[in-house]
Enzyme design. Structure first.
Site, PDB file in Angstrom:
ATOM      1  N   ALA A  89     -10.826   3.708  17.496  1.00  0.00           N
ATOM      2  CA  ALA A  89     -11.917   3.394  16.428  1.00  0.00           C
ATOM      3  C   ALA A  89     -13.497   3.614  17.019  1.00  0.00           C
ATOM      4  O   ALA A  89     -14.356   3.695  16.270  1.00  0.00           O
ATOM      5  CB  ALA A  89     -11.797   1.782  16.075  1.00  0.00           C
ATOM      6  N   LYS A 141       1.075   3.490  -9.042  1.00  0.00           N
ATOM      7  CA  LYS A 141       1.079   4.460  -7.996  1.00  0.00           C
ATOM      8  C   LYS A 141       0.676   5.883  -8.189  1.00  0.00           C
ATOM      9  O   LYS A 141      -0.176   6.668  -7.864  1.00  0.00           O
ATOM     10  CB  LYS A 141       2.357   4.470  -7.125  1.00  0.00           C
ATOM     11  CG  LYS A 141       2.411   2.983  -6.435  1.00  0.00           C
ATOM     12  CD  LYS A 141       3.747   3.018  -5.474  1.00  0.00           C
ATOM     13  CE  LYS A 141       3.947   1.781  -4.945  1.00  0.00           C
ATOM     14  NZ  LYS A 141       5.569   1.668  -4.333  1.00  0.00           N
TER      15      LYS A 141
END
Length: 444
Positions: free
Chosen positions: A43, A216
């Site tokens: 990150a 979905k």
């Protein structure tokens, strides 16, 4: 500074608040703790949980939450000056989850969610707030759990025109169908097995009636076709009506039964109309979807340059869902985000719903009828009057010891509306027992 250069000063930690500490929330805590150093390297900065909130402070969740500030009021997560990202894991299309999402984005805080119902019903509204506040809205975990299909379509296939997207979007149904396929189980017995294993809720309606898969599918369609979410345009037929004979007959025809969500543009070119349907289908036995077992999910996207992309993996569970949530948090830590649906809300098309009845293809029709002279002639007449051409007809003996017989028809290619018309005629027959089963035979 080059993105490859090591920063002279470390970046401050990205501070995360978790709302809703259930199975998935516990998984997020465990993942961030177990892979803390690796995640920080990837990150480019540490990721720290600073606050948590849930309904019951004293519930044993299998993780130590004592090191994090507890907030009984979730609004405090939004107001807190030391929170950069709110992770919503409450669930539900509306209520407290939606209120929290709107307030977090409105306050300029990044939002990560696994809530497919909320995104399907309110995703456009939330995306608009995120754009106005220039803050991330991320939802990788809302579709297919740990499979990075949102990122793949939104970024990896972004240069392609998608012809269609389809797949197995509900692990509970796939587990039930696998049990019926492998063990010859009835739907009721396979459902009971799914509940015993924790794959199905006590009330399985959301899964077995196709609602979860419809949520979905609507999200995938918006990403693939650049259209506004329209959950009302998704039609859903679940798997409750299936019997063991359907599984056997499908196998005899060289197919397997799968609950398939499919979205594609109307080939007739009716103003960009979009077809979105969840229903049990016969999938060719040599297609990859036929080999997806148990509670796994799989998604196929067909691009005009990239070709067929196939994604398979765990569609639910603490680990896979937490993996998708933390991947979204890492993107935010890197400042990697853009419009939630790959383009600004105002650039999304408002696609009309295509007429599902006009879709042409072969169909599987199963009827249970009384064992009487003339029944086959009655069925053939109904098909003839509706304009349905029969390719094959099979009659089996009694099913599960009852007095009925199983009739299976395979039609030649024709519009779905004609099949529905024929079944409407047969609905008035005194000799047809129960509801018929109709499934498209997919040519994939």
């Amino acid at each position: 500074m080059s993105p490859y250069a090591t920063p002279t000063a470390p970046r401050p930690p990205l501070r995360v608040a978790l709302a809703g500490i259930g199975v998935v929330g516990g998984g997020v805590v465990r993942l961030l703790e177990a892979n803390r150093a690796l995640i920080a390297r990837r990150a480019g900065r540490p990721i720290e949980i600073v606050a948590v909130s849930a309904r019951d402070r004293h519930k044993d969740r299998g993780v130590d939450l004592s090191r994090y500030r507890w907030e009984d009021d979730m609004d405090a997560l939004v107001a807190a000056g030391d929170v950069d990202v709110v992770v919503e894991m409450i669930g539900g299309a509306d209520g407290s989850a939606l209120t929290l999402a709107r307030r977090a984005l409105g306050a300029g805080k990044a939002l990560v969610t696994a809530n497919k119902a909320m995104i399907a019903h309110h995703g456009i509204d939330l995306a608009r707030i995120a754009e106005e506040k220039d803050t991330p809205l991320k939802y990788e975990a809302a579709v297919a759990g740990g499979i990075p299909v949102i990122k793949a379509i939104r970024e990896g296939a972004s240069a392609n025109e998608i012809a269609r997207v389809y797949g197995i979007l509900n692990g509970t149904c796939n587990y039930i169908l696998t049990q019926m396929e492998r063990n010859g189980a009835s739907f009721a017995d396979a459902l009971a097995a799914a509940q015993a294993e924790g794959y199905a809720e006590a009330d399985p309606s959301f899964d077995v009636d196709g609602i979860d898969a419809a949520h979905k599918l609507s999200i995938l369609a918006a990403l693939c076709f650049g259209t506004r979410l329209d959950i009302g345009a998704v039609t859903a037929d679940g798997i409750r009506g299936l019997i063991a004979a359907d599984i056997r007959e499908a196998e005899a025809l060289g197919h397997r039964v799968r609950l398939i969500g499919m979205a594609e543009r109307d080939s007739a070119g009716n103003g960009g109309a979009l077809y979105q349907h969840v229903q049990p289908c016969l999938v060719p036995a040599d297609h990859p979807l036929a080999y997806v077992p148990g509670a796994l999910n799989a998604v196929v996207a067909e691009g005009n340059f990239v070709g067929r992309l196939f994604f398979e993996g765990a569609g639910a569970g603490a680990g896979p869902t937490a993996s998708a949530i933390v991947a979204d948090i890492i993107d935010i830590a890197r400042d990697e985000y853009g419009p939630a649906f790959a383009m600004p809300v105002d650039a999304l098309d408002a696609a009309p719903a295509a007429d599902a009845g006009a879709r042409v293809g072969k169909h599987y029709v199963r009827l249970i009828v009384e064992d009487r002279i003339g029944v086959l002639a009655e069925i053939a007449a109904a098909m003839r009057d509706a304009g349905v051409s029969i390719e094959s007809l099979i009659q089996r003996g009694s099913e599960d010891g009852d007095d009925g017989v199983v009739i299976v028809l395979v039609t030649h290619e024709g519009p779905a509306s004609a099949i529905h018309a024929a079944l409407a005629i047969l609905a008035g027959s005194d000799h047809v027992v129960g509801a018929p089963m109709l499934m498209p035979i997919l040519a994939l």
